[in-house]
Design a protein around this motif. Structure first.
Motif, mmCIF file in Angstrom:
data_model
loop_
_atom_site.group_PDB
_atom_site.id
_atom_site.type_symbol
_atom_site.label_atom_id
_atom_site.label_comp_id
_atom_site.label_asym_id
_atom_site.label_seq_id
_atom_site.Cartn_x
_atom_site.Cartn_y
_atom_site.Cartn_z
ATOM 1 N N LYS A 1 0.858 -1.190 0.000
ATOM 2 C CA LYS A 1 0.000 0.000 0.000
ATOM 3 C C LYS A 1 0.893 1.240 0.000
ATOM 4 O O LYS A 1 1.579 1.490 0.983
ATOM 5 N N THR A 2 0.886 1.964 -1.101
ATOM 6 C CA THR A 2 1.705 3.183 -1.131
ATOM 7 C C THR A 2 0.826 4.396 -1.386
ATOM 8 O O THR A 2 -0.282 4.283 -1.916
ATOM 9 N N ILE A 3 1.331 5.549 -0.985
ATOM 10 C CA ILE A 3 0.636 6.813 -1.263
ATOM 11 C C ILE A 3 1.715 7.836 -1.600
ATOM 12 O O ILE A 3 2.743 7.892 -0.916
ATOM 13 N N SER A 4 1.532 8.573 -2.677
ATOM 14 C CA SER A 4 2.566 9.529 -3.085
ATOM 15 C C SER A 4 2.604 10.688 -2.090
ATOM 16 O O SER A 4 1.636 10.929 -1.365
ATOM 17 N N PHE A 5 3.720 11.386 -2.075
ATOM 18 C CA PHE A 5 3.878 12.496 -1.127
ATOM 19 C C PHE A 5 2.762 13.538 -1.293
ATOM 20 O O PHE A 5 2.097 13.902 -0.315
ATOM 21 N N PRO A 6 2.495 14.010 -2.547
ATOM 22 C CA PRO A 6 1.407 14.999 -2.707
ATOM 23 C C PRO A 6 0.037 14.445 -2.276
ATOM 24 O O PRO A 6 -0.743 15.150 -1.643
ATOM 25 N N ALA A 7 -0.222 13.163 -2.614
ATOM 26 C CA ALA A 7 -1.516 12.571 -2.239
ATOM 27 C C ALA A 7 -1.628 12.476 -0.724
ATOM 28 O O ALA A 7 -2.701 12.698 -0.139
ATOM 29 N N CYS A 8 -0.501 12.166 -0.081
ATOM 30 C CA CYS A 8 -0.468 12.067 1.376
ATOM 31 C C CYS A 8 -0.793 13.427 1.998
ATOM 32 O O CYS A 8 -1.599 13.531 2.923
ATOM 33 N N MET A 9 -0.182 14.477 1.457
ATOM 34 C CA MET A 9 -0.428 15.840 1.956
ATOM 35 C C MET A 9 -1.890 16.248 1.695
ATOM 36 O O MET A 9 -2.534 16.897 2.518
ATOM 37 N N GLY A 10 -2.378 15.834 0.518
ATOM 38 C CA GLY A 10 -3.774 16.141 0.172
ATOM 39 C C GLY A 10 -4.739 15.485 1.147
ATOM 40 O O GLY A 10 -5.699 16.107 1.616
ATOM 41 N N GLN A 11 -4.443 14.226 1.466
ATOM 42 C CA GLN A 11 -5.310 13.496 2.401
ATOM 43 C C GLN A 11 -5.280 14.143 3.782
ATOM 44 O O GLN A 11 -6.314 14.320 4.431
ATOM 45 N N LEU A 12 -4.091 14.526 4.202
ATOM 46 C CA LEU A 12 -3.921 15.196 5.498
ATOM 47 C C LEU A 12 -4.739 16.494 5.534
ATOM 48 O O LEU A 12 -5.454 16.777 6.500
ATOM 49 N N PHE A 13 -4.640 17.252 4.438
ATOM 50 C CA PHE A 13 -5.343 18.540 4.355
ATOM 51 C C PHE A 13 -6.866 18.333 4.417
ATOM 52 O O PHE A 13 -7.565 18.972 5.202
ATOM 53 N N ILE A 14 -7.366 17.398 3.590
ATOM 54 C CA ILE A 14 -8.819 17.169 3.527
ATOM 55 C C ILE A 14 -9.334 16.635 4.857
ATOM 56 O O ILE A 14 -10.378 17.050 5.353
ATOM 57 N N GLU A 15 -8.562 15.731 5.454
ATOM 58 C CA GLU A 15 -8.965 15.150 6.730
ATOM 59 C C GLU A 15 -9.142 16.245 7.787
ATOM 60 O O GLU A 15 -10.137 16.271 8.525
ATOM 61 N N HIS A 16 -8.181 17.162 7.838
ATOM 62 C CA HIS A 16 -8.269 18.229 8.846
ATOM 63 C C HIS A 16 -9.278 19.309 8.457
ATOM 64 O O HIS A 16 -9.906 19.915 9.319
#
Length: 328
Positions: A88-103
């Protein structure tokens, strides 16, 4: 990207490493996600098309449900698909995007629950001035404030993450990109940033949770002066609000009001407020609310009975009997 950042993707360990467990969880979470989407979108549509549900309470409830549907979509599909993947991988931008949307959505939900508590307070403690205090402009203003507040909160979190150097380890023992697991991977001392995260996320949660509990205390105390019927209705509304508040805040506070550390139980706690609560919200608000149930019955032509099938059979029999007597 952050300075000296040679991490382009993160590996998520997910909820479990056990292949059988992953299959079971895949089915469970897929069902939860479907129920969450159907439940929340059903509420949004019902409130939108139903003329009887025009009060501020339903205005906020529609937005809460819409947020829950989007919030859920930011988290669940990736997690569900990951349960089928070996790596299971997630790219750096996608990871940041997920963090942003989650918060962003988590924060908006926190502020919206405050607006709903205020609405509840005005409705019960100042019923005669309710429509003048909670007019459409005020509702929209509260909504805008909720979004601005959560947007600022998310931007701060994101900027912190972007400024950190990630240079080596990229394995996150979690199923989503969140602050604490990411802070542990940074190649620098994150003590200070950890404290600001606690201040930004944890303090907001803690303060608002305490304020909400106090405000519901005030509301419940004022019920003494109400009529029996008014008291019953207010209690039913308040209890569903309080349930949602507790379900959302308690796990969030557990996660963010503490020094930066990762406990094995964190993943299960995160599931509570990113998955389970989002599914329970529509159920809690509709099953306790007769106006909502009536509107749904009118619009969707279905009886939302929580009873067993025999109640349906019983009501069909009564209907047949009443039609028979009517014909006679």
């Amino acid at each position: 990207m952050g300075h000296s950042n040679n991490v382009t993707e993160f590996v998520l360990l997910g909820l479990t490493q056990d292949p059988e467990g992953q299959k079971v969880l895949f089915i469970i979470f897929l069902l939860i996600y479907i129920v969450t989407m159907v439940g929340n979108l059903l509420i949004v549509m019902t409130i939108t098309v139903s003329p009887s549900l025009y009060s501020p309470m339903y205005f906020f409830l529609a937005y809460l449900s819409l947020m829950d549907a989007i919030y859920s979509t930011a988290i669940s599909p990736k997690m569900i698909l990951d349960l089928l993947c070996g790596k299971k991988t997630i790219s750096f931008p996608a990871c940041m995007g997920q963090l942003f949307i989650e918060h962003l959505f988590g924060g908006a939900e926190v502020f919206l629950l405050v607006a709903m508590a205020y609405d509840c307070y005005v409705a019960i403690c100042k019923p005669l001035h309710y429509l003048t205090i909670m007019n459409r402009q005020v509702c929209i203003l509260l909504l805008v404030v909720a979004w601005i507040g959560s947007f600022l909160h998310s931007v701060v979190q994101l900027l912190f993450m972007y400024s950190l150097p990630f240079c080596g380890p990229n394995v996150i023992d979690h199923f989503i990109c969140d602050m604490y697991p990411l802070l542990e991977l940074a190649c620098t001392d994150t003590y200070f940033i950890g404290l600001t995260v606690v201040a930004n996320g944890g303090a907001i949660c803690m303060v608002i949770f305490i304020l909400l509990l106090i405000s519901y205390g005030v509301i419940l105390r004022s019920l003494k002066t109400q009529s029996q019927e008014g008291r019953r209705k207010a209690l039913s509304t308040c209890s569903s609000h309080i349930t949602v508040v507790v379900l959302f805040f308690v796990p969030s506070i557990f996660m963010y009001v503490r020094p930066v550390s990762n406990f094995p139980v964190d993943k299960s706690v995160t599931v509570l407020y990113t998955v389970t609560t989002l599914m329970l919200n529509p159920l809690i608000y509709t099953l306790r609310n007769s106006e909502m149930k009536n509107a749904m019955e009118k619009i969707w032509g279905t009886k939302l009975t929580t009873g067993r099938i025999r109640t349906c059979v019983h009501s069909e029999n009564t209907l047949a009997n009443s039609k028979a007597t009517h014909r006679q």
